[in-house]
Design a protein around this motif. Structure first.
Motif, short mmCIF file in Angstrom:
data_model
loop_
_atom_site.label_atom_id
_atom_site.label_comp_id
_atom_site.label_asym_id
_atom_site.label_seq_id
_atom_site.Cartn_x
_atom_site.Cartn_y
_atom_site.Cartn_z
N GLU A 141 -14.38 -43.47 7.54
CA GLU A 141 -13.31 -43.21 6.57
C GLU A 141 -11.94 -43.37 7.23
O GLU A 141 -10.94 -42.81 6.79
N VAL A 142 -11.91 -44.17 8.29
CA VAL A 142 -10.66 -44.41 9.01
C VAL A 142 -9.78 -45.37 8.19
O VAL A 142 -10.22 -46.46 7.84
N ALA A 143 -8.56 -44.93 7.89
CA ALA A 143 -7.62 -45.81 7.19
C ALA A 143 -7.17 -46.91 8.16
O ALA A 143 -6.92 -46.64 9.33
N LEU A 144 -7.09 -48.13 7.67
CA LEU A 144 -6.72 -49.26 8.52
C LEU A 144 -5.44 -49.92 8.01
O LEU A 144 -5.32 -50.23 6.83
N VAL A 145 -4.50 -50.10 8.93
CA VAL A 145 -3.29 -50.86 8.62
C VAL A 145 -3.26 -52.07 9.55
O VAL A 145 -3.23 -51.93 10.78
N GLU A 146 -3.31 -53.26 8.97
CA GLU A 146 -3.33 -54.50 9.74
C GLU A 146 -1.94 -55.12 9.72
O GLU A 146 -1.36 -55.32 8.66
N LEU A 147 -1.44 -55.43 10.90
CA LEU A 147 -0.11 -56.03 11.04
C LEU A 147 -0.24 -57.42 11.65
O LEU A 147 -1.23 -57.71 12.33
N PRO A 148 0.74 -58.30 11.45
CA PRO A 148 0.56 -59.71 11.83
C PRO A 148 0.78 -60.05 13.29
O PRO A 148 0.41 -61.14 13.72
N ASP A 149 1.34 -59.12 14.09
CA ASP A 149 1.77 -59.52 15.42
C ASP A 149 0.96 -58.89 16.56
O ASP A 149 -0.25 -58.73 16.43
N GLY A 150 1.62 -58.56 17.69
CA GLY A 150 0.93 -58.22 18.93
C GLY A 150 0.68 -56.75 19.18
O GLY A 150 0.51 -55.95 18.25
N HIS A 151 0.66 -56.40 20.46
CA HIS A 151 0.27 -55.06 20.92
C HIS A 151 1.39 -54.03 20.75
O HIS A 151 1.14 -52.84 20.81
N MET A 152 2.61 -54.52 20.57
CA MET A 152 3.77 -53.62 20.50
C MET A 152 4.25 -53.49 19.05
O MET A 152 5.38 -53.82 18.70
N SER A 153 3.38 -52.99 18.20
CA SER A 153 3.66 -52.91 16.76
C SER A 153 4.92 -52.10 16.46
O SER A 153 5.62 -52.37 15.49
N HIS A 154 5.19 -51.09 17.29
CA HIS A 154 6.38 -50.25 17.06
C HIS A 154 7.68 -51.02 17.29
O HIS A 154 8.75 -50.56 16.90
N ILE A 155 7.57 -52.20 17.89
CA ILE A 155 8.73 -53.09 18.07
C ILE A 155 8.58 -54.33 17.20
O ILE A 155 9.47 -54.70 16.42
N GLU A 156 7.43 -54.99 17.30
CA GLU A 156 7.21 -56.27 16.62
C GLU A 156 7.13 -56.13 15.10
O GLU A 156 7.49 -57.05 14.36
N ASN A 157 6.60 -55.01 14.64
CA ASN A 157 6.47 -54.75 13.20
C ASN A 157 6.95 -53.32 12.91
O ASN A 157 6.21 -52.50 12.37
N PHE A 158 8.20 -53.07 13.29
CA PHE A 158 8.72 -51.70 13.25
C PHE A 158 8.65 -51.07 11.86
O PHE A 158 8.12 -49.96 11.69
N GLU A 159 9.18 -51.75 10.86
CA GLU A 159 9.26 -51.16 9.51
C GLU A 159 7.87 -50.85 8.95
O GLU A 159 7.65 -49.78 8.37
N GLU A 160 6.94 -51.78 9.15
CA GLU A 160 5.58 -51.58 8.64
C GLU A 160 4.88 -50.43 9.38
O GLU A 160 4.15 -49.65 8.78
N THR A 161 5.11 -50.36 10.70
CA THR A 161 4.52 -49.28 11.50
C THR A 161 5.07 -47.93 11.07
O THR A 161 4.32 -46.96 10.90
N LEU A 162 6.37 -47.87 10.89
CA LEU A 162 7.02 -46.63 10.46
C LEU A 162 6.49 -46.18 9.10
O LEU A 162 6.16 -45.00 8.90
N LYS A 163 6.38 -47.14 8.19
CA LYS A 163 5.86 -46.83 6.84
C LYS A 163 4.44 -46.29 6.91
O LYS A 163 4.09 -45.31 6.22
N ALA A 164 3.62 -46.91 7.75
CA ALA A 164 2.22 -46.48 7.90
C ALA A 164 2.13 -45.07 8.47
O ALA A 164 1.35 -44.23 7.98
N ILE A 165 2.94 -44.79 9.49
CA ILE A 165 2.91 -43.45 10.11
C ILE A 165 3.41 -42.41 9.13
O ILE A 165 2.84 -41.32 9.02
N LYS A 166 4.47 -42.73 8.38
CA LYS A 166 5.00 -41.79 7.38
C LYS A 166 3.93 -41.46 6.35
O LYS A 166 3.74 -40.28 5.98
N SER A 167 3.24 -42.48 5.88
CA SER A 167 2.19 -42.28 4.89
C SER A 167 1.06 -41.41 5.44
O SER A 167 0.54 -40.53 4.76
N PHE A 168 0.71 -41.67 6.72
CA PHE A 168 -0.37 -40.90 7.36
C PHE A 168 0.03 -39.44 7.53
O PHE A 168 -0.76 -38.54 7.22
#
Length: 260
Positions: free
Chosen positions: A228-255
């Motif tokens: 039952e693990v929620a999965l958020v898939e992002l398009p880029d590399g290992h540094m999601s908090h930099i490479e996909n900042f807005e999407e990562t922030l949105k995912a963490i806020k939702s969680f």
């Protein structure tokens, strides 16, 4: 802030009020990696950022920093702050530490989020690569750091985020030789904790980069089958908090919202 633990200094920051969020950085990072994330949560939550053993301002405890030893240091801080339950979010190695903490203290976890991390132990190939890395580090740890940090980003993003790559290298260069080796040795021998994705009572989320050069993306997806693990898939590399900042922030806020 500094706290004594087994004769060494542990560094952490403690901002905001409300239900607690614990942020654990990755290998060659430190608590500063969360500087862009923390302000978005500290108005409603108490946010604890911790320098793990041998990283940032936290001193080394030995020649091997196991994930269990790092998790014990995290527990020392949370006990000191009288935080009974928290949402634990770990990036890469921080995810391994979060899993070790969750295994040892399941009742202390309200939610577990793995950011660019995996619940599985190192493969035989990965363990050999860690041994190789240790040899390189002992020869020239600064050169190792510069290459290792750049390699965490998707190739095209090394140029797009050149400023952030430089800053990440600058922070990584603060990591002492002993801290680098001790972490590599600890990650190499860490336990497989995939079972926690299946049988733990708290909420769980994974945030993954499809082009992560460090983690085998398909192998991580395998871990999530029948969970039952929620999965958020992002398009880029290992540094999601930099490479996909807005999407990562949105995912963490939702969680965080789902856990409260």
């Amino acid at each position: 802030m500094i706290l004594q633990h087994k004769g060494i200094n542990l560094f952490y920051t403690d901002t905001g009020e409300g239900s607690a969020i614990v942020l654990l950085h990755g290998f060659l990072e430190n608590a500063s990696m969360w500087d862009t994330i923390t302000p978005h949560f500290s108005k409603r939550n108490r946010v604890i950022c911790i320098d793990l053993l041998g990283h940032g301002q936290t001193e080394c405890l030995g020649y091997v920093h196991t994930m269990e030893a790092m998790a014990e240091a995290v527990d020392t801080i949370l006990q000191h702050l009288k935080i009974r339950r928290s949402i634990v979010i770990g990036h890469s190695m921080g995810g391994y530490v979060a899993l070790a903490f969750a295994e040892a203290h399941p009742d202390a976890v309200k939610g577990l989020c793995l950011l660019n991390s995996t619940a599985r132990a190192d493969s035989a190939v990965k363990r050999k690569n860690r041994d190789r890395a240790v040899k390189i580090v002992k020869q020239n740890h600064k050169s190792f750091i510069r290459i290792a940090i750049a390699d965490l980003f998707r190739p095209k993003n090394r140029t797009i985020f050149s400023k952030e790559v430089r800053q990440a290298k600058k922070e990584a260069l603060k990591t002492p030789l002993q801290g680098i080796v001790a972490a590599l040795e600890g990650m190499k021998i860490r336990n497989d904790r995939e079972v926690l994705l299946h049988f733990s009572p708290y909420k769980k989320m994974m945030i993954l980069g499809k082009k992560d050069p460090v983690l085998a993306y398909p192998a991580i997806l395998e871990q999530l089958i029948n969970t039952e693990v929620a999965l958020v898939e992002l398009p880029d590399g290992h540094m999601s908090h930099i490479e996909n900042f807005e999407e990562t922030l949105k995912a963490i806020k939702s969680f965080v919202k789902s856990c409260n």
